[in-house]
Design an enzyme around this catalytic site. Structure first.
Site, PDB file in Angstrom:
ATOM      1  N   HIS A  95       0.860  -1.175   0.000  1.00  0.00           N
ATOM      2  CA  HIS A  95       0.000   0.000   0.000  1.00  0.00           C
ATOM      3  C   HIS A  95       0.902   1.232   0.000  1.00  0.00           C
ATOM      4  O   HIS A  95       1.874   1.295   0.742  1.00  0.00           O
ATOM      5  CB  HIS A  95      -0.871   0.040   1.242  1.00  0.00           C
ATOM      6  CG  HIS A  95      -1.939  -1.001   1.247  1.00  0.00           C
ATOM      7  ND1 HIS A  95      -3.001  -0.943   2.114  1.00  0.00           N
ATOM      8  CD2 HIS A  95      -2.122  -2.105   0.509  1.00  0.00           C
ATOM      9  CE1 HIS A  95      -3.789  -1.978   1.902  1.00  0.00           C
ATOM     10  NE2 HIS A  95      -3.267  -2.705   0.939  1.00  0.00           N
ATOM     11  N   GLU A  98      -1.709   6.750  -0.393  1.00  0.00           N
ATOM     12  CA  GLU A  98      -2.992   7.155   0.175  1.00  0.00           C
ATOM     13  C   GLU A  98      -2.710   8.107   1.335  1.00  0.00           C
ATOM     14  O   GLU A  98      -3.016   9.278   1.261  1.00  0.00           O
ATOM     15  CB  GLU A  98      -3.817   5.958   0.663  1.00  0.00           C
ATOM     16  CG  GLU A  98      -5.182   6.432   1.186  1.00  0.00           C
ATOM     17  CD  GLU A  98      -6.021   5.332   1.784  1.00  0.00           C
ATOM     18  OE1 GLU A  98      -7.225   5.313   1.480  1.00  0.00           O
ATOM     19  OE2 GLU A  98      -5.499   4.532   2.571  1.00  0.00           O
TER      20      GLU A  98
END
Length: 170
Positions: A95, A98
């Site tokens: 990830h 974000e």
């Protein structure tokens, strides 16, 4: 999960049994990403060692992921783990982009050899990075609800439409 006295192999057997039921009932194939956590390095190292002792491919695990907060928690300490996982045939699915900006995406692409980026929407802030992702065929997983709950975007200004238009041009 490892620190809650569930044997890891039992967990994978259980999720694999569920995936088999879905495949039989609906014809949908499910694959799993085993996630490490950025802000829990010691736990992640322990988990990684346990994961690598098992033949996870037989349970549908296809990638190693990296979740948790980006800001203040570099992906650098996970480099060797991702290198080993790639050598064992797993994809890299950290990830990034974000909770932190495009530099986090670029770092994961280049350091963790990412095949796909979880979230990644803030890559839009760097058009050269988006172009590089397209050229390398690196996709992102967009999670609108997470983006909205974290207050990163609202529906009107979310970059997913721009990213989609950009990727379909090439």
């Amino acid at each position: 999960m490892l620190f809650r006295s569930f044997p890891l192999l039992e967990v994978f057997r259980a999720i694999d049994a569920g995936a088999k039921k879905v495949r039989e009932a609906l014809g949908i194939e499910i694959r799993w990403v085993a996630d490490l956590v950025r802000n829990k390095l010691e736990v992640s190292e322990f988990t990684f060692q346990k994961l690598m002792q098992l033949d996870l491919t037989q349970y549908g695990v296809c990638a190693l992921g990296l979740g948790g907060p980006e800001k203040g928690y570099s992906a650098q300490p996970f480099k060797d783990m991702f290198t080993e996982a790639k050598q064992r045939g797993f994809k890299s699915n950290p990830h990034a982009g974000e909770g932190d900006g495009p530099a986090s995406v670029a770092f994961c692409m280049n350091t963790l050899n990412a095949d796909r980026i979880g979230h990644g929407v803030r890559a839009w802030e760097d058009p050269r990075l988006v172009q590089e992702m397209i050229e390398k065929n690196i996709s992102i997983e967009v999670c609108l609800s997470s983006n909205f709950q974290l207050g990163l975007f609202n529906l009107e200004d979310h970059p997913v439409r721009k990213l989609d238009r950009k990727s379909t041009r090439l």
